[in-house]
Design an enzyme around this catalytic site. Sequence first.
Site, PDB file in Angstrom:
ATOM      1  CG  HIS A   1       4.861   2.948   2.304  1.00 50.07           C
ATOM      2  ND1 HIS A   1       4.683   1.966   2.843  1.00 50.07           N
ATOM      3  CD2 HIS A   1       5.212   3.424   1.327  1.00 50.07           C
ATOM      4  CE1 HIS A   1       5.508   1.564   1.615  1.00 50.07           C
ATOM      5  NE2 HIS A   1       5.021   2.064   0.652  1.00 50.07           N
TER       6      HIS A   1
ATOM      7  CB  ALA B   1      -2.177   0.210  -1.320  1.00 45.17           C
ATOM      8  CD  GLU B   2       5.979  -2.355   0.833  1.00 43.66           C
ATOM      9  OE1 GLU B   2       5.983  -1.424   0.785  1.00 43.66           O
ATOM     10  OE2 GLU B   2       5.713  -3.461   1.188  1.00 43.66           O
ATOM     11  CG  ASP B   3      -1.123  -5.676  -3.087  1.00 47.83           C
ATOM     12  OD1 ASP B   3      -1.035  -6.200  -2.608  1.00 47.83           O
ATOM     13  OD2 ASP B   3      -2.670  -5.615  -4.241  1.00 47.83           O
TER      14      ASP B   3
END
Length: 813
Positions: free
Chosen positions: A565, A620-622
């Site tokens: 992550h 993806a943490e966006d």
Amino acid sequence: MSSLSLQFKFLHLSPNLTSPHFQSPLAPHQSINFSNRTKLELKASSSSSSSSSSSSSPSSKQPQQRPKKRQSASDAERGIDPTGFLTKSGISHKGFAQFLRERHKALKDLKDEIFNRHLNLKEMASGFEILGMHRHVEHRVDYMEWAPGARYCALVGDFNGWSPTENCAREGHFGHDDYGYWFIILEDKLREGEKPDELYFQQYNYVDDYDKGDSGLTIEEIFKKANDEYWEPGEDRFVKNRFELPAKLYEQLFGPNGPQSIEELGEIPDAETRYRAFKEEHKDDPPGSRPPFDVIDNDKTYDIYNIAGDPVSWENFKAKMPPIAYWLETRKGRKAWLKKYTPGIPHGSKYRVYFNTPSGPLERVPAWATYVQPDAEGKQAFAIHWEPPPECAYKWKNPSPKVPLSLRIYEGHIGISGSKAKVSSFNEFSEKVLPHIKDAGYNAIQLIGVVEHKDYYTVGYRVTNFYAVSSRFGTPDDFKHLVDEAHGLGLLVFLDIVHSYSAADEMVGLSLFDGSNDCYFHTGKRGQHKYWGTRMFRYGDPDVLHFLLSNLNWWVVEYHVDGFHFHSLSSMMYTHNGFASFTGDFEEYCNQYVDRDALMYLILANEILHALHPNIVTIAEDATSYPGLCEPTSQGGLGFDYHVNLAVSEMWLSLLENTPDHEWSMSKIVNTLIGNQRYADKMLIYAENHNQSISGGQSFAEILFGKIREHSSGSKDLLLRGCSLHKMIRLITFTICGHAFLNFMGNEFGHPERVEFPMPSNNFTYSLANRRWDLLGTGVYQNLFSFDKSDVLSKFHLTFYLSLSKITFAVQT
């Protein structure tokens, strides 16, 4: 990699290639399903060099523009289109399309630079095989470190009395290369009364107690055995008598009574004349007695010849296998090594790396250390050499599970996973929490704070040592046991990885590692996070890429992690660290504030991970919803498998705190949950994660049930309302989300308290840094857990209802 690095890699690995105990990161029997893109890229270095040589030859008459056309045609044949996902989505934006094309060209140039120093992308992501501390087969330990700003490098520790001169890098090319890689050898110490090895390159097998080398045969006996068994009659005549061949040649040249001095020798004809005379003399000899090779001279003025080989000699040469078995027989076992030597650096030794820099001497924790004590009771941090004996080393039992179609992820933190007010361990998590996760119906766990960090209250997001598990939770083998047990229960293990920034700590982290400010990070303002005070990586530097890409591969190879992550991508993708207003205009994703090097790193990371480990999962943490996050890299995307919809938890929190129940807008709720419908199947969603309940925040249960204690009358109505809303929020979120759902530890049963790590503001108390597992089987909490468990298990039963709900909603609106 540098020339020195490559030499050291072969010195370190080449003896192991023939060892029955050597195993590469991917076993030899495994098949690697590389994508077409990666297959060709792994050969790019050889193809590019051959094409350049052919284009520069005198016979080449092609125009200079021709190679570029062939390259673009190759991209088309490989299915690569830098703007493919824009075309597929029907998006027309010239500025962003041009940005994607320029990024693709820059990525190709970066790979060309990588291939000048590495054999392929796999080697680029395998730096952990040679950097750091490694046991060598020749009774020694090799240490390698990257510190281009240092003038002197040594290892100091309790094994050498913390002396900065006893174990240092040699001067010259073999101790320090042009790229800043330092190499130190720690020789094992000969025990008293023991004699040095007879064979200079004596090798040892440190894994097995008994090996062929312990059979009692001496080196001379093994060599005699090889000569007697390996060589055919007559083949070893020149091995046994090395002067026979030159004497025979001398006799053929000058006869039995040849000259005995230079004066008697006289003038010698040139080589061509002598060769033609020899060829004429032996033209009628049978084929077996002719030389194995002949020179074909076409009477050209330049010195270029074609070599024609004798087929019989060539076939005999190919049929002859090298005497590797006899070489392996000289390798001795662990028992013989322990009898003769003591380790140069024993298991559990404390050590640091010592640099002499322009700003003075420094001691740092090695960047590639795998086990670190970041803060030893106020003393300076140190690394711990982790090399347990074979009988104590962890042995894997369970294979990794297959990736399910629908991910149900349980997010947890090791330190706060216990009921007591203390830091919990890996073993406690394996024993108590893993069975609960399996019983709750989840199929994956996501762990935060596993990578080593100095300050516990940072929840693990200010990483100091990227290759080490946090020592406050246990040893590396303890974490291996946790992953293995999770796999045995059918649970995937994801790691929350922080490559978007690093801790600014100098004594234990990477900041000013070699005394220079630009070793791993940017200089000036760009090297500092705008608000968090952390350091920002130089993603355009090949050595920094080598460090980060190898780090991702390390966690998969060493700890069998199933996915990553990627935390806070907006911090790395923009020079303003994501702290800007976004309207959704494509111009915001290709302007001067976008860090193109960071985007290319993410593309390389996904390409390499998915090529080397086809079952890997990347998330993806966006917060900026960057276009193409989950699109294939061949079509201009970044290549992630899932992206996190961060707006959902913020929406629920805002509704609970600011909006009465009867004013909730279902249209807003559904639109936020659905998000971008194009990526609905690649969206990870959650009602609340750790951000809602850590350090000052409140969990949903705390908001909904907090007033019950304040009202003696009407508490049942408040409890009914709280339970109903808690269930409804999780049910709607779970059913309308994509193929991945995440829940933070304890929220499945409505944990009534927030999480607060020990810090100066609360006098370092651990009272809220735990989980109230004792509430799980009582009252409302048991009811909420039973609902969550049935909700999770009924996921597929609700799929058809979900489809109908979406269609009905679309028709009504």
